[in-house]
Design a protein around this motif. Structure first.
Motif, PDB file in Angstrom:
ATOM      1  N   ALA A  11      35.237 -13.968 -23.614  1.00 23.83           N
ATOM      2  CA  ALA A  11      34.790 -12.908 -24.524  1.00 23.83           C
ATOM      3  C   ALA A  11      35.964 -12.045 -24.990  1.00 23.83           C
ATOM      4  N   ALA A  12      36.753 -11.539 -24.037  1.00 22.85           N
ATOM      5  CA  ALA A  12      37.865 -10.653 -24.395  1.00 22.85           C
ATOM      6  C   ALA A  12      38.974 -11.424 -25.107  1.00 22.85           C
ATOM      7  N   GLY A  13      39.273 -12.622 -24.619  1.00 19.48           N
ATOM      8  CA  GLY A  13      40.373 -13.405 -25.183  1.00 19.48           C
ATOM      9  C   GLY A  13      40.107 -13.830 -26.617  1.00 19.48           C
ATOM     10  N   PHE A  30      45.819 -19.925 -24.532  1.00 25.47           N
ATOM     11  CA  PHE A  30      45.771 -20.986 -23.518  1.00 25.47           C
ATOM     12  C   PHE A  30      44.469 -20.840 -22.735  1.00 25.47           C
ATOM     13  N   GLU A  31      43.669 -21.874 -22.765  1.00 29.18           N
ATOM     14  CA  GLU A  31      42.383 -21.848 -22.056  1.00 29.18           C
ATOM     15  C   GLU A  31      42.395 -22.953 -20.993  1.00 29.18           C
ATOM     16  N   LYS A  32      41.998 -22.550 -19.809  1.00 28.62           N
ATOM     17  CA  LYS A  32      42.028 -23.459 -18.660  1.00 28.62           C
ATOM     18  C   LYS A  32      41.039 -24.629 -18.782  1.00 28.62           C
ATOM     19  N   SER A  43      25.529 -16.415 -20.638  1.00 29.16           N
ATOM     20  CA  SER A  43      25.158 -15.002 -20.514  1.00 29.16           C
ATOM     21  C   SER A  43      23.756 -14.738 -21.085  1.00 29.16           C
ATOM     22  N   GLY A  44      23.110 -13.722 -20.520  1.00 27.74           N
ATOM     23  CA  GLY A  44      21.771 -13.330 -20.988  1.00 27.74           C
ATOM     24  C   GLY A  44      20.803 -14.497 -20.995  1.00 27.74           C
ATOM     25  N   GLN A  45      20.866 -15.325 -19.965  1.00 28.85           N
ATOM     26  CA  GLN A  45      20.045 -16.541 -19.869  1.00 28.85           C
ATOM     27  C   GLN A  45      20.203 -17.387 -21.135  1.00 28.85           C
ATOM     28  N   CYS A  48      22.651 -14.393 -24.587  1.00 35.94           N
ATOM     29  CA  CYS A  48      23.789 -13.482 -24.750  1.00 35.94           C
ATOM     30  C   CYS A  48      23.401 -12.076 -25.208  1.00 35.94           C
ATOM     31  N   ASN A  49      23.288 -11.222 -24.234  1.00 35.65           N
ATOM     32  CA  ASN A  49      22.994  -9.804 -24.489  1.00 35.65           C
ATOM     33  C   ASN A  49      24.340  -9.137 -24.811  1.00 35.65           C
ATOM     34  N   VAL A  50      24.659  -9.094 -26.131  1.00 28.91           N
ATOM     35  CA  VAL A  50      26.022  -8.706 -26.538  1.00 28.91           C
ATOM     36  C   VAL A  50      26.378  -7.255 -26.285  1.00 28.91           C
ATOM     37  N   PRO A 131      45.798 -24.506 -18.178  1.00 26.98           N
ATOM     38  CA  PRO A 131      45.831 -23.354 -17.264  1.00 26.98           C
ATOM     39  C   PRO A 131      47.223 -22.728 -17.176  1.00 26.98           C
ATOM     40  N   VAL A 132      47.237 -21.417 -17.234  1.00 28.34           N
ATOM     41  CA  VAL A 132      48.491 -20.681 -17.080  1.00 28.34           C
ATOM     42  C   VAL A 132      48.649 -20.381 -15.597  1.00 28.34           C
ATOM     43  N   SER A 133      49.865 -20.559 -15.066  1.00 28.50           N
ATOM     44  CA  SER A 133      50.035 -20.317 -13.626  1.00 28.50           C
ATOM     45  C   SER A 133      50.731 -19.000 -13.331  1.00 28.50           C
ATOM     46  N   GLY A 174      39.525 -16.315 -10.871  1.00 28.36           N
ATOM     47  CA  GLY A 174      40.286 -15.225 -10.268  1.00 28.36           C
ATOM     48  C   GLY A 174      41.793 -15.341 -10.428  1.00 28.36           C
ATOM     49  N   ASP A 175      42.252 -16.301 -11.254  1.00 24.96           N
ATOM     50  CA  ASP A 175      43.711 -16.498 -11.414  1.00 24.96           C
ATOM     51  C   ASP A 175      44.414 -15.229 -11.884  1.00 24.96           C
ATOM     52  N   GLY A 176      43.736 -14.501 -12.765  1.00 28.47           N
ATOM     53  CA  GLY A 176      44.375 -13.337 -13.380  1.00 28.47           C
ATOM     54  C   GLY A 176      44.746 -12.260 -12.380  1.00 28.47           C
ATOM     55  N   GLY A 392      38.956  -7.072 -20.306  1.00 26.43           N
ATOM     56  CA  GLY A 392      37.800  -7.817 -19.790  1.00 26.43           C
ATOM     57  C   GLY A 392      37.643  -7.638 -18.288  1.00 26.43           C
ATOM     58  N   GLU A 393      37.005  -8.618 -17.691  1.00 29.08           N
ATOM     59  CA  GLU A 393      36.602  -8.487 -16.286  1.00 29.08           C
ATOM     60  C   GLU A 393      37.772  -8.511 -15.311  1.00 29.08           C
ATOM     61  N   VAL A 394      38.943  -8.914 -15.755  1.00 33.35           N
ATOM     62  CA  VAL A 394      40.119  -8.897 -14.861  1.00 33.35           C
ATOM     63  C   VAL A 394      40.442  -7.449 -14.456  1.00 33.35           C
ATOM     64  N   ASN A 405      28.737  -5.188 -19.883  1.00 33.46           N
ATOM     65  CA  ASN A 405      29.937  -5.919 -19.477  1.00 33.46           C
ATOM     66  C   ASN A 405      30.591  -6.605 -20.675  1.00 33.46           C
ATOM     67  N   LEU A 406      29.773  -7.212 -21.514  1.00 32.58           N
ATOM     68  CA  LEU A 406      30.365  -7.874 -22.679  1.00 32.58           C
ATOM     69  C   LEU A 406      30.962  -6.861 -23.645  1.00 32.58           C
ATOM     70  N   GLN A 407      30.286  -5.722 -23.852  1.00 32.89           N
ATOM     71  CA  GLN A 407      30.843  -4.722 -24.771  1.00 32.89           C
ATOM     72  C   GLN A 407      32.222  -4.266 -24.280  1.00 32.89           C
TER      73      GLN A 407
HETATM   74  C1  LIG Z   1      25.074 -15.691 -15.511  1.00 31.05           C
HETATM   75  C2  LIG Z   1      25.745 -14.553 -16.205  1.00 31.05           C
HETATM   76  C3  LIG Z   1      25.075 -13.878 -17.213  1.00 31.05           C
HETATM   77  C4  LIG Z   1      25.694 -12.798 -17.846  1.00 31.05           C
HETATM   78  N1  LIG Z   1      25.024 -12.190 -18.866  1.00 31.05           N
HETATM   79  C5  LIG Z   1      25.589 -11.131 -19.485  1.00 31.05           C
HETATM   80  C6  LIG Z   1      24.942 -10.522 -20.601  1.00 31.05           C
HETATM   81  O1  LIG Z   1      23.912 -10.989 -21.079  1.00 31.05           O
HETATM   82  N2  LIG Z   1      25.527  -9.417 -21.125  1.00 31.05           N
HETATM   83  C7  LIG Z   1      26.710  -8.901 -20.657  1.00 31.05           C
HETATM   84  O2  LIG Z   1      27.175  -7.894 -21.174  1.00 31.05           O
HETATM   85  N3  LIG Z   1      27.373  -9.518 -19.660  1.00 31.05           N
HETATM   86  C8  LIG Z   1      26.857 -10.627 -19.081  1.00 31.05           C
HETATM   87  N4  LIG Z   1      27.539 -11.249 -18.078  1.00 31.05           N
HETATM   88  C9  LIG Z   1      28.917 -10.804 -17.761  1.00 31.05           C
HETATM   89  C10 LIG Z   1      29.885 -11.234 -18.896  1.00 31.05           C
HETATM   90  O3  LIG Z   1      29.590 -12.551 -19.293  1.00 31.05           O
HETATM   91  C11 LIG Z   1      31.331 -11.138 -18.452  1.00 31.05           C
HETATM   92  O4  LIG Z   1      31.558  -9.850 -17.929  1.00 31.05           O
HETATM   93  C12 LIG Z   1      32.291 -11.417 -19.603  1.00 31.05           C
HETATM   94  O5  LIG Z   1      32.149 -12.741 -20.058  1.00 31.05           O
HETATM   95  C13 LIG Z   1      33.733 -11.162 -19.199  1.00 31.05           C
HETATM   96  O6  LIG Z   1      34.558 -11.508 -20.271  1.00 31.05           O
HETATM   97  P1  LIG Z   1      36.064 -11.944 -20.017  1.00 31.05           P
HETATM   98  O7  LIG Z   1      36.611 -12.333 -21.327  1.00 31.05           O
HETATM   99  O8  LIG Z   1      36.762 -10.917 -19.246  1.00 31.05           O
HETATM  100  O9  LIG Z   1      35.984 -13.212 -19.062  1.00 31.05           O
HETATM  101  P2  LIG Z   1      35.321 -14.642 -19.316  1.00 31.05           P
HETATM  102  O10 LIG Z   1      34.330 -14.579 -20.418  1.00 31.05           O
HETATM  103  O11 LIG Z   1      34.896 -15.127 -17.995  1.00 31.05           O
HETATM  104  O12 LIG Z   1      36.548 -15.521 -19.832  1.00 31.05           O
HETATM  105  C14 LIG Z   1      37.672 -15.812 -19.052  1.00 31.05           C
HETATM  106  C15 LIG Z   1      38.328 -17.060 -19.598  1.00 31.05           C
HETATM  107  O13 LIG Z   1      39.616 -17.217 -19.011  1.00 31.05           O
HETATM  108  C16 LIG Z   1      39.810 -18.578 -18.685  1.00 31.05           C
HETATM  109  N5  LIG Z   1      40.829 -18.660 -17.638  1.00 31.05           N
HETATM  110  C17 LIG Z   1      40.734 -18.257 -16.358  1.00 31.05           C
HETATM  111  N6  LIG Z   1      41.886 -18.464 -15.690  1.00 31.05           N
HETATM  112  C18 LIG Z   1      42.739 -19.032 -16.569  1.00 31.05           C
HETATM  113  C19 LIG Z   1      44.079 -19.493 -16.499  1.00 31.05           C
HETATM  114  N7  LIG Z   1      44.774 -19.462 -15.364  1.00 31.05           N
HETATM  115  N8  LIG Z   1      44.643 -20.022 -17.613  1.00 31.05           N
HETATM  116  C20 LIG Z   1      43.952 -20.101 -18.787  1.00 31.05           C
HETATM  117  N9  LIG Z   1      42.669 -19.692 -18.905  1.00 31.05           N
HETATM  118  C21 LIG Z   1      42.074 -19.148 -17.820  1.00 31.05           C
HETATM  119  C22 LIG Z   1      38.438 -19.038 -18.251  1.00 31.05           C
HETATM  120  O14 LIG Z   1      38.307 -20.446 -18.276  1.00 31.05           O
HETATM  121  C23 LIG Z   1      37.548 -18.330 -19.258  1.00 31.05           C
HETATM  122  O15 LIG Z   1      37.377 -19.102 -20.423  1.00 31.05           O
HETATM  123  C24 LIG Z   1      26.975 -12.366 -17.450  1.00 31.05           C
HETATM  124  C25 LIG Z   1      27.650 -13.055 -16.438  1.00 31.05           C
HETATM  125  C26 LIG Z   1      27.044 -14.142 -15.821  1.00 31.05           C
HETATM  126  C27 LIG Z   1      27.786 -14.878 -14.763  1.00 31.05           C
END
Ligand SMILES: Cc1cc2nc3c(=O)[nH]c(=O)nc-3n(C[C@H](O)[C@H](O)[C@H](O)COP(=O)(O)OP(=O)(O)OC[C@H]3O[C@@H](n4cnc5c(N)ncnc54)[C@H](O)[C@@H]3O)c2cc1C
Length: 423
Positions: A11-13, A30-32, A43-45, A48-50, A131-133, A174-176, A392-394, A405-407
């Motif tokens: 989402a963030a990337g 770079f996507e793993k 997300s959101g079953q 996707c609850n954006v 994957p980035v290390s 959890g790599d990040g 994002g979630e990192v 969380n998505l916002q």
């Molecule tokens: C079942 C479920 C339902 C959810 N529903 C909702 C919802 O409806 N609404 C809401 O707001 N939130 C929801 N969430 C939470 C929300 O999806 C996450 O908080 C959000 O996706 C986080 O965004 P992000 O970009 O930080 O990480 P992610 O979307 O997880 O993206 C991280 C990306 O980084 C990649 N990556 C990881 N390590 C490496 C590496 N070493 N090298 C390269 N790439 C790498 C991964 O493959 C992935 O593509 C839900 C979560 C789950 C598990």
């Protein structure tokens, strides 16, 4: 031309890639895994609850103490900007119960595709199975990244958007956290959030497995060595009543998920954490007693469990009759006042001891992560490494369900992409 590397196409990337490329940067993602936005897809079953329609002041309360950090970002890129962006890429949205906003199509894939179009349409290059290390840093400045295959990709702007450490099949393993820690960031302890909880009373949980309760009220309490109890306040706004569910190991459902991080954190500090379920929050204990008394008189030859079926689901009626010590088969005319009081007490304060949560992997969100003290709230730039951004979630952000969380991921990613491109 500024070159921006983005680690993780979630989402963030994706939104960071779109914004940086839109501003003219040469963007390399770079996507793993073999696909972008796998977590968006689940997300959101899979709907996707954006985001959420709550006003800003309420909205930030859904992040607990971390909410203040997002205030700056939300003044610049919030819900309206996100929804306008999605609309530009063909995604209309609708608001549902609790202010939850979903794509009208009901398809999470439409959100993922829109973000991918935004990025790729502006020229971002996404490399899958890459994957980035580690992050390459010299003299406090980012130099680029190293891929797991040893190849080095140089850049003086890197955005780390690797997500959390839960639901690892979506790529967020959890790599990040490790990469950020290696370059000097502090990682606040990782804990599962929005996660089902385990209870001590396993036999009762098993007997109630699958039973869902609506319009109940859940309270968490801590208990010290002397048995003194204290109500544990919720870090997120809590509806007065809601829904919960019993599982074979414990409790789950919306009310429980919302309180799960409070329970997980309390278990680290307190001897005991208790869950009290008020099965009839609309009635006082006296009212419950009076109604029970009246029903006992009117239906005097009914067995207790059968009578309680009028109050709660069948299997719960049996468990309540057992726990009360009265027994499910007792005819209610034989039940004495103190026994009736015990039943009323159970209906108002049905106790469980919380012993833990499912593991990090099972949480919908990972709480903890890169300390927000080390991040610029306007740009999501690192205060430790120049040219590095994290979004994002990192980061140490974990919100309640409802689109929060998505916002946070979208707003952080957008601002990071913007600043990285403008360097
Ligand atoms: C079942 C479920 C339902 C959810 N529903 C909702 C919802 O409806 N609404 C809401 O707001 N939130 C929801 N969430 C939470 C929300 O999806 C996450 O908080 C959000 O996706 C986080 O965004 P992000 O970009 O930080 O990480 P992610 O979307 O997880 O993206 C991280 C990306 O980084 C990649 N990556 C990881 N390590 C490496 C590496 N070493 N090298 C390269 N790439 C790498 C991964 O493959 C992935 O593509 C839900 C979560 C789950 C598990």
């Amino acid at each position: 031309m500024q070159r921006v590397i983005i680690v993780g196409a979630g989402a963030a990337g994706l939104i960071a890639a779109g914004r940086a490329a839109e501003l003219g940067a040469e963007v390399h993602v770079f996507e793993k895994t073999e696909e972008a936005g796998k977590k968006i897809l689940v997300s959101g079953q899979s709907r996707c609850n954006v985001t959420n329609s709550a006003p800003l002041e309420t909205f930030i309360k859904y992040y607990g103490r971390q909410g203040q950090f997002l205030r700056n970002a939300y003044h610049r890129f919030f819900r309206d900007e996100l929804l306008a962006l999605l609309r530009r890429y063909g995604v209309e949205t609708q608001t549902e119960r609790g202010g939850r906003i979903f794509p009208t199509s009901g398809q999470a894939a439409d959100v993922r595709d829109a973000l991918l179009d935004y990025a790729v349409g502006h020229g971002a290059l996404v490399e899958y199975k890459s994957p980035v290390s580690r992050l390459l840093v010299a003299d406090g400045k980012i130099q680029g990244v190293e891929l797991r295959n040893g190849i080095k990709a140089p850049s003086n702007s890197v955005i780390l958007t690797t997500g959390g450490a839960s639901w690892i099949r979506t790529g967020s393993t959890g790599d990040g956290y490790r990469m950020a820690q290696d370059v000097g960031h502090t990682i606040i302890a990782l804990r599962p959030a929005l996660v089902p909880l385990r209870v001590r009373e396993q036999a009762h949980a098993k007997a109630l497995q699958g039973v869902s309760l609506r319009n109940v009220c859940c309270t968490l309490l801590t208990q010290n060595e002397k048995g003194k109890e204290k109500v544990l306040h919720s870090r997120y706004p809590q509806p007065p009543t809601g829904e919960m569910l019993f599982t074979h190991f414990g409790v789950s459902g919306p009310l429980i998920l919302t309180r799960s991080l409070d329970a997980v954190d309390a278990l680290r500090q307190h001897k005991k954490v208790l869950l009290s379920i008020d099965l009839k929050p609309g009635m006082s204990r006296d009212e419950v007693q009076h109604r029970l008394q009246k029903e006992f008189e009117e239906q005097s030859h009914k067995q207790l469990a059968n009578l309680l079926k009028g109050w709660v689901p069948h299997s719960l009626a049996q468990v309540l009759a057992d726990i009360s010590g009265v027994g499910k088969e007792r005819e209610v005319h034989t039940i004495r006042a103190p026994e009736r009081e015990a039943i009323a007490m159970l209906i108002k304060d049905f106790r469980w001891e919380i012993t833990g949560a499912l593991p990090l992997e099972a949480g919908m969100v990972t709480a903890g992560g890169v300390s927000l003290k080390e991040i610029e709230p306007q740009t999501f730039a690192s205060r430790k490494v120049s040219g590095l951004y994290l979004a994002g979630e990192v980061l140490d952000i974990a919100a309640d369900t409802g689109g929060f969380n998505l916002q946070a991921a979208f707003s952080g990613g957008y601002l990071a992409g913007e600043d990285a491109a403008r360097q």
